[in-house]
Scaffold this motif. Structure first.
Motif, PDB file in Angstrom:
ATOM      1  N   VAL A 292       0.849  -1.208   0.000  1.00 22.81           N
ATOM      2  CA  VAL A 292       0.000   0.000   0.000  1.00 22.81           C
ATOM      3  C   VAL A 292       0.878   1.250   0.000  1.00 22.81           C
ATOM      4  O   VAL A 292       1.698   1.433   0.911  1.00 22.81           O
ATOM      5  CB  VAL A 292      -0.940   0.002   1.217  1.00 22.81           C
ATOM      6  N   THR A 293       0.712   2.053  -1.006  1.00 21.76           N
ATOM      7  CA  THR A 293       1.476   3.319  -1.127  1.00 21.76           C
ATOM      8  C   THR A 293       0.633   4.505  -0.656  1.00 21.76           C
ATOM      9  O   THR A 293      -0.577   4.394  -0.411  1.00 21.76           O
ATOM     10  CB  THR A 293       1.895   3.539  -2.588  1.00 21.76           C
ATOM     11  N   TRP A 294       1.312   5.674  -0.563  1.00 22.60           N
ATOM     12  CA  TRP A 294       0.609   6.911  -0.176  1.00 22.60           C
ATOM     13  C   TRP A 294      -0.459   7.273  -1.194  1.00 22.60           C
ATOM     14  O   TRP A 294      -1.557   7.731  -0.809  1.00 22.60           O
ATOM     15  CB  TRP A 294       1.612   8.059  -0.033  1.00 22.60           C
ATOM     16  N   ALA A 295      -0.152   7.049  -2.472  1.00 20.55           N
ATOM     17  CA  ALA A 295      -1.115   7.369  -3.516  1.00 20.55           C
ATOM     18  C   ALA A 295      -2.378   6.521  -3.379  1.00 20.55           C
ATOM     19  O   ALA A 295      -3.505   7.018  -3.560  1.00 20.55           O
ATOM     20  CB  ALA A 295      -0.488   7.167  -4.886  1.00 20.55           C
ATOM     21  N   MET A 296      -2.196   5.253  -3.036  1.00 20.40           N
ATOM     22  CA  MET A 296      -3.351   4.372  -2.861  1.00 20.40           C
ATOM     23  C   MET A 296      -4.189   4.815  -1.651  1.00 20.40           C
ATOM     24  O   MET A 296      -5.420   4.860  -1.713  1.00 20.40           O
ATOM     25  CB  MET A 296      -2.881   2.920  -2.674  1.00 20.40           C
ATOM     26  N   PHE A 297      -3.483   5.133  -0.563  1.00 21.19           N
ATOM     27  CA  PHE A 297      -4.198   5.600   0.639  1.00 21.19           C
ATOM     28  C   PHE A 297      -4.982   6.878   0.340  1.00 21.19           C
ATOM     29  O   PHE A 297      -6.138   7.016   0.726  1.00 21.19           O
ATOM     30  CB  PHE A 297      -3.211   5.838   1.771  1.00 21.19           C
ATOM     31  N   ARG A 298      -4.312   7.815  -0.341  1.00 20.18           N
ATOM     32  CA  ARG A 298      -4.961   9.104  -0.631  1.00 20.18           C
ATOM     33  C   ARG A 298      -6.205   8.912  -1.487  1.00 20.18           C
ATOM     34  O   ARG A 298      -7.247   9.545  -1.250  1.00 20.18           O
ATOM     35  CB  ARG A 298      -3.971  10.032  -1.339  1.00 20.18           C
ATOM     36  N   LYS A 299      -6.099   8.016  -2.479  1.00 17.11           N
ATOM     37  CA  LYS A 299      -7.219   7.762  -3.366  1.00 17.11           C
ATOM     38  C   LYS A 299      -8.410   7.208  -2.601  1.00 17.11           C
ATOM     39  O   LYS A 299      -9.554   7.661  -2.761  1.00 17.11           O
ATOM     40  CB  LYS A 299      -6.796   6.807  -4.472  1.00 17.11           C
ATOM     41  N   GLU A 300      -8.155   6.215  -1.730  1.00 21.58           N
ATOM     42  CA  GLU A 300      -9.222   5.607  -0.956  1.00 21.58           C
ATOM     43  C   GLU A 300      -9.799   6.583   0.073  1.00 21.58           C
ATOM     44  O   GLU A 300     -11.012   6.626   0.306  1.00 21.58           O
ATOM     45  CB  GLU A 300      -8.699   4.357  -0.244  1.00 21.58           C
ATOM     46  N   PHE A 301      -8.903   7.358   0.642  1.00 22.42           N
ATOM     47  CA  PHE A 301      -9.340   8.313   1.664  1.00 22.42           C
ATOM     48  C   PHE A 301     -10.256   9.375   1.056  1.00 22.42           C
ATOM     49  O   PHE A 301     -11.322   9.691   1.607  1.00 22.42           O
ATOM     50  CB  PHE A 301      -8.122   8.966   2.320  1.00 22.42           C
ATOM     51  N   LEU A 302      -9.852   9.939  -0.066  1.00 22.29           N
ATOM     52  CA  LEU A 302     -10.670  10.964  -0.716  1.00 22.29           C
ATOM     53  C   LEU A 302     -11.991  10.390  -1.212  1.00 22.29           C
ATOM     54  O   LEU A 302     -13.028  11.054  -1.161  1.00 22.29           O
ATOM     55  CB  LEU A 302      -9.900  11.599  -1.875  1.00 22.29           C
ATOM     56  N   SER A 303     -11.926   9.158  -1.671  1.00 23.17           N
ATOM     57  CA  SER A 303     -13.149   8.525  -2.151  1.00 23.17           C
ATOM     58  C   SER A 303     -14.147   8.334  -1.020  1.00 23.17           C
ATOM     59  O   SER A 303     -15.356   8.432  -1.217  1.00 23.17           O
ATOM     60  CB  SER A 303     -12.811   7.177  -2.799  1.00 23.17           C
ATOM     61  N   ARG A 304     -13.608   8.075   0.182  1.00 21.55           N
ATOM     62  CA  ARG A 304     -14.465   7.829   1.340  1.00 21.55           C
ATOM     63  C   ARG A 304     -15.012   9.123   1.929  1.00 21.55           C
ATOM     64  O   ARG A 304     -16.200   9.240   2.209  1.00 21.55           O
ATOM     65  CB  ARG A 304     -13.660   7.063   2.393  1.00 21.55           C
ATOM     66  N   TYR A 305     -14.132  10.106   2.126  1.00 19.77           N
ATOM     67  CA  TYR A 305     -14.513  11.295   2.874  1.00 19.77           C
ATOM     68  C   TYR A 305     -14.699  12.557   2.016  1.00 19.77           C
ATOM     69  O   TYR A 305     -15.256  13.538   2.497  1.00 19.77           O
ATOM     70  CB  TYR A 305     -13.482  11.573   3.972  1.00 19.77           C
ATOM     71  N   PHE A 306     -14.215  12.516   0.804  1.00 20.75           N
ATOM     72  CA  PHE A 306     -14.407  13.635  -0.107  1.00 20.75           C
ATOM     73  C   PHE A 306     -14.827  13.093  -1.469  1.00 20.75           C
ATOM     74  O   PHE A 306     -14.005  13.004  -2.389  1.00 20.75           O
ATOM     75  CB  PHE A 306     -13.117  14.473  -0.231  1.00 20.75           C
ATOM     76  N   PRO A 307     -16.098  12.804  -1.606  1.00 19.14           N
ATOM     77  CA  PRO A 307     -16.574  12.257  -2.882  1.00 19.14           C
ATOM     78  C   PRO A 307     -16.313  13.212  -4.031  1.00 19.14           C
ATOM     79  O   PRO A 307     -16.069  14.414  -3.836  1.00 19.14           O
ATOM     80  CB  PRO A 307     -18.078  12.074  -2.644  1.00 19.14           C
ATOM     81  N   GLU A 308     -16.373  12.687  -5.212  1.00 15.61           N
ATOM     82  CA  GLU A 308     -16.050  13.476  -6.401  1.00 15.61           C
ATOM     83  C   GLU A 308     -16.932  14.713  -6.538  1.00 15.61           C
ATOM     84  O   GLU A 308     -16.457  15.782  -6.932  1.00 15.61           O
ATOM     85  CB  GLU A 308     -16.186  12.597  -7.646  1.00 15.61           C
ATOM     86  N   ASP A 309     -18.221  14.598  -6.225  1.00 18.78           N
ATOM     87  CA  ASP A 309     -19.103  15.745  -6.364  1.00 18.78           C
ATOM     88  C   ASP A 309     -18.747  16.854  -5.372  1.00 18.78           C
ATOM     89  O   ASP A 309     -18.834  18.054  -5.683  1.00 18.78           O
ATOM     90  CB  ASP A 309     -20.567  15.323  -6.177  1.00 18.78           C
ATOM     91  N   VAL A 310     -18.311  16.449  -4.154  1.00 17.26           N
ATOM     92  CA  VAL A 310     -17.897  17.449  -3.162  1.00 17.26           C
ATOM     93  C   VAL A 310     -16.623  18.147  -3.617  1.00 17.26           C
ATOM     94  O   VAL A 310     -16.486  19.379  -3.520  1.00 17.26           O
ATOM     95  CB  VAL A 310     -17.691  16.794  -1.784  1.00 17.26           C
ATOM     96  N   ARG A 311     -15.660  17.361  -4.112  1.00 21.72           N
ATOM     97  CA  ARG A 311     -14.417  17.961  -4.602  1.00 21.72           C
ATOM     98  C   ARG A 311     -14.686  18.886  -5.775  1.00 21.72           C
ATOM     99  O   ARG A 311     -14.064  19.959  -5.898  1.00 21.72           O
ATOM    100  CB  ARG A 311     -13.435  16.847  -5.021  1.00 21.72           C
ATOM    101  N   GLY A 312     -15.618  18.492  -6.649  1.00 24.34           N
ATOM    102  CA  GLY A 312     -15.953  19.344  -7.788  1.00 24.34           C
ATOM    103  C   GLY A 312     -16.519  20.677  -7.340  1.00 24.34           C
ATOM    104  O   GLY A 312     -16.214  21.732  -7.912  1.00 24.34           O
ATOM    105  N   LYS A 313     -17.381  20.644  -6.313  1.00 20.82           N
ATOM    106  CA  LYS A 313     -17.960  21.890  -5.794  1.00 20.82           C
ATOM    107  C   LYS A 313     -16.876  22.780  -5.195  1.00 20.82           C
ATOM    108  O   LYS A 313     -16.895  24.018  -5.367  1.00 20.82           O
ATOM    109  CB  LYS A 313     -19.019  21.575  -4.744  1.00 20.82           C
ATOM    110  N   LYS A 314     -15.927  22.172  -4.474  1.00 21.70           N
ATOM    111  CA  LYS A 314     -14.835  22.951  -3.889  1.00 21.70           C
ATOM    112  C   LYS A 314     -13.983  23.600  -4.980  1.00 21.70           C
ATOM    113  O   LYS A 314     -13.534  24.739  -4.845  1.00 21.70           O
ATOM    114  CB  LYS A 314     -13.954  22.051  -3.015  1.00 21.70           C
ATOM    115  N   GLU A 315     -13.754  22.885  -6.079  1.00 25.19           N
ATOM    116  CA  GLU A 315     -12.987  23.448  -7.187  1.00 25.19           C
ATOM    117  C   GLU A 315     -13.707  24.645  -7.790  1.00 25.19           C
ATOM    118  O   GLU A 315     -13.090  25.683  -8.107  1.00 25.19           O
ATOM    119  CB  GLU A 315     -12.753  22.382  -8.255  1.00 25.19           C
ATOM    120  N   ILE A 316     -15.015  24.520  -7.958  1.00 28.60           N
ATOM    121  CA  ILE A 316     -15.804  25.631  -8.510  1.00 28.60           C
ATOM    122  C   ILE A 316     -15.761  26.835  -7.568  1.00 28.60           C
ATOM    123  O   ILE A 316     -15.610  27.979  -8.002  1.00 28.60           O
ATOM    124  CB  ILE A 316     -17.261  25.183  -8.758  1.00 28.60           C
ATOM    125  N   ASP A 317     -15.896  26.557  -6.255  1.00 31.69           N
ATOM    126  CA  ASP A 317     -15.822  27.654  -5.273  1.00 31.69           C
ATOM    127  C   ASP A 317     -14.475  28.367  -5.362  1.00 31.69           C
ATOM    128  O   ASP A 317     -14.404  29.600  -5.239  1.00 31.69           O
ATOM    129  CB  ASP A 317     -16.023  27.097  -3.855  1.00 31.69           C
TER     130      ASP A 317
END
Length: 250
Positions: A24-49
């Motif tokens: 398990v690498t940092w990239a794998m952890f980050r991917k799973e973590f963001l998927s769990r706690y920061f879904p794609e739609d939430v991240r998209g809204k933050k980018e727009i903001d």
């Protein structure tokens, strides 16, 4: 170190990722973590903001803090262009007056840019505060008296127009305390001889008469006899028409 619920989630997720001997690498952890706690739609809204972020009514300090917070969710800043791009984005979101003052300097260090904007904003506020205080002082200086206390102060300092000084002597009757234009007396006084009961037009004296000794041929200012004491406010003041006569005779 993860805390509470997040830690429990990772403990249960780690064996799943390590199946078949996968490291398990940092990239794998980050991917799973963001998927769990920061879904794609939430991240998209933050980018727009972040892309739509403007200073608006915020201070430079609050605007910079919001900028840094949302920039974390914008994945398109690479290490090579991050500093330059953040400066351009931050500068474009500034209020127009600050942008005009700072933009020409072309500051491309983010911390330096924020500091310069903050200093300019503080200096501008201080300048307008001083100008506002000066305008208020000028306005109060030219403001007419409005409160009862100010009116009383004004009355105490300024003499009343309707009050006539006691030293004023009426040309008509010779009494003190009023002027001839407000005189209510019916007795007339001659400006030639100083006697009451007639005017200069009806005076029988051919020559000017001294008010001091009552002799003809000179006026009171030229009289060599002792001056009579002025008592009881009955002596006619040497002013007005007699003064004009004296000027003609001198």
């Amino acid at each position: 170190m993860l805390a509470e619920e997040t830690d429990d989630w990772w403990i249960s997720m780690l064996p799943v990722l390590q199946q078949d001997g996968v490291v398990v690498t940092w990239a794998m952890f980050r991917k799973e973590f963001l998927s769990r706690y920061f879904p794609e739609d939430v991240r998209g809204k933050k980018e727009i903001d972040f892309l739509e972020l403007k200073q608006g009514d915020m201070s430079v300090t609050k605007y910079a803090a919001k900028f840094v917070e949302l920039a974390k969710f914008y994945p398109h800043y690479t290490a090579e262009i991050a500093e330059f791009s953040k400066c351009i984005k931050f500068e474009n979101g500034l209020r127009a007056v600050i942008k005009r003052a700072i933009g020409y300097q072309k500051i491309r260090n983010f911390s330096e840019l924020v500091s310069s904007c903050r200093i300019y904003e503080d200096d501008t506020k201080a300048h307008y505060k001083v100008m506002s205080e000066r305008r208020n002082k000028d306005k109060n200086r030219s403001k007419p008296y409005s409160t009862p206390g100010e009116l009383r102060l004004n009355d105490e300092r300024m003499p009343k127009r309707e009050e006539t000084p006691v030293e004023i002597v009426c040309y008509k009757c010779g009494e003190k305390g009023h002027k001839s234009n407000t005189c209510a007396g019916k007795v007339k006084r001659c400006f030639r001889c100083g006697e009451k009961g007639h005017t200069e037009v009806d005076c029988n004296h051919d020559d000017v008469v001294c008010y001091n000794c009552k002799e003809k041929g000179h006026i009171s200012s030229q009289c060599k006899k002792p001056k009579k004491a002025q008592t009881g406010g009955k002596v006619f003041a040497l002013t007005g028409m007699q003064t004009m006569h004296e000027g003609l005779l001198d």
